[in-house]
Design an enzyme around this catalytic site. Structure first.
Site, PDB file in Angstrom:
ATOM      1  N   GLY A  28      78.660  57.951  74.346  1.00 35.32           N
ATOM      2  CA  GLY A  28      78.447  59.389  74.235  1.00 35.32           C
ATOM      3  C   GLY A  28      77.583  59.923  75.361  1.00 35.32           C
ATOM      4  O   GLY A  28      77.463  59.322  76.430  1.00 35.32           O
ATOM      5  N   CYS A  29      76.986  61.044  75.079  1.00 39.26           N
ATOM      6  CA  CYS A  29      76.294  61.779  76.131  1.00 39.26           C
ATOM      7  C   CYS A  29      74.902  61.240  76.356  1.00 39.26           C
ATOM      8  O   CYS A  29      74.452  61.074  77.470  1.00 39.26           O
ATOM      9  CB  CYS A  29      76.218  63.240  75.733  1.00 39.26           C
ATOM     10  SG  CYS A  29      75.821  64.307  77.095  1.00 39.26           S
ATOM     11  N   GLY A  30      74.211  60.968  75.279  1.00 44.98           N
ATOM     12  CA  GLY A  30      72.809  60.576  75.406  1.00 44.98           C
ATOM     13  C   GLY A  30      72.616  59.106  75.701  1.00 44.98           C
ATOM     14  O   GLY A  30      71.508  58.649  75.970  1.00 44.98           O
TER      15      GLY A  30
END
Lengths: 284, 284
Positions: free
Chosen positions: B108-110
């Site tokens: 994901g993004c984090g």
């Protein structure tokens, strides 16, 4: 919709490598870039796509629309593209319900899902669009311009929506399915109606490609290369004219040739569907 | 392993359609077949693949091996191919644990997963295999024989494992990733060791393709067409020689050219990895 800033990537990477043509030559040239885009909807991770890392908002919105999660851009309250462009955070004005679009995915072995069930998923495309083979061939010559990713580095697919005269929108991506999501995303952002437009693609036409085309309401789907048996069956059922191996003065037409205005041929609807039933597109 | 009977599909479907070359001609010809294969493991549905509906056992076993669920065919107690070939039921000698192979999917993004993290997922390939450009080009001329699906209907990809002299195994599928799963499945069934063999492919080389090649231990990966930036980076990190646009007397070599025995060039290891770090393959 707010927060829709985008980080643009160039779509290619310059690398040092070697070319062999009897001798070895060092070169520094562009290679197509591959990245991942993670899409979050209402705070939940929805999907990660392998894609060209550019124009993430178009890809994310088109993916959501093609998955049936949104119909209009007004349903998107916030769309935030993170720094670097590797993910898009989308908040909708409504909850996301679980809706497995591709029924066949979950049908499994005992489901007994047939080709007819699959075809019944969408209504047939209604449109009066008609093109001559020459028009269609001519449109394909305009697909990849000198500044396109393809011209610069190869390794990508290009798709376009056309009203028959111009290429209204063009999209490039390392994944051919992504090009259709990008077209739909661009339509949503610009308020363009894809229904009634011809869909041109450089890549092969699978059932998934025809599904996305039908959902966009495209009456003509044309490719530089080949369709699969299932894409032919679905195009027949959804009233889509399916063309393959389109060149300037040559092409194959697999379904509904009546839309190619200069067609001088005897169309026998029904013949094909019988053939499909016999060969058994169903895997149930 | 018991219950491994297979239903063989021909891989193509004969259809009536029209060819345009200034005039319209009706033809009855082969179109490539597209189907779905659902794989069940220990009674649970694992995945449904879009694929050529033939040789389902090879595809299913290769998929399980490439996903890291099995290492040896001995771990398979029962493999039952259902009537019609649309699904394969596999029962293993051990439970299936949840193991997401492609870390980047869930990062994901984090997550902040970097290219280096991705590359660290597998050890570098160790092998003394060396080929001349002429040998490699010659192997490609044998990929698609007259009776191949490609020759009959186009629209498929072909991959092969080679010891440098012969094509040891050849696999065709509408999905290019599936061809690699098919090769590994065939290796498991026949007791062939893929490590140390060159992998030849007609399709583009993505990061996923290089991942599967690295897992099979293939020191040379060669394609008729292009690699992506990420596949070049991973091939460099995993000590794989990556070739693109291979023709009889021409090719590009993106990484580790030292395995192409006649290479007369100055190899500068390190140059490339710096370039990758700068262009940022990480989407984190």
């Amino acid at each position: 919709m707010s927060g829709q800033s985008q980080t643009m990537s160039d779509g290619t990477v310059r690398l040092d490598y070697h070319i062999y043509d009897g001798e070895w030559h060092p070169v520094n040239a562009e290679v197509i870039e591959e990245g991942y885009l993670t899409i979050f909807v209402n705070g939940r991770e929805l999907a990660t796509l392998m894609c060209s890392p550019r124009l993430p908002l178009q890809l994310a919105l088109g993916f959501l629309a093609n998955e049936g999660l949104i119909q209009e851009v007004d349903e998107v309250e916030i769309a935030h593209v993170c720094a670097g462009g590797g993910c898009v955070d989308v908040w909708l004005s409504h909850p996301v319900w679980e809706r497995p679009r591709r029924k066949i995915i979950t049908s499994g072995c005992g489901g007994g899902l047939t080709f007819a069930d699959l075809a019944a998923d969408l209504p047939p495309v209604e449109s009066n669009l008609a093109l001559s083979p020459a028009q269609l061939g001519e449109l394909f010559t305009r697909l990849q311009t000198r500044d396109s990713l393809y011209a610069r580095a190869r390794g990508v697919h290009t798709s376009a929506l056309s009203d028959g005269k111009e290429l209204v929108l063009v999209a490039e991506d390392v994944g051919r399915h992504n090009t259709l999501d990008r077209l739909l995303g661009e339509c949503l952002l610009r308020g363009i109606e894809p229904a009634g437009m011809a869909l041109l693609a450089t890549g092969r036409i699978s059932s998934e490609m025809v599904y996305k085309a039908a959902q966009m309401g495209c009456p003509i789907v044309a490719s530089r290369t080949s369709p699969t048996s299932m894409s032919v069956g679905l195009a027949q059922a959804w009233n889509i004219t399916l063309c393959g191996y389109v060149r300037r003065r040559q092409m194959n037409v697999y379904t509904h040739p009546e839309r190619l205005a200069q067609a001088r041929l005897v169309v026998q609807p029904g013949t094909f569907l019988v053939a499909m039933a016999e060969t058994g597109c169903s895997q149930g």
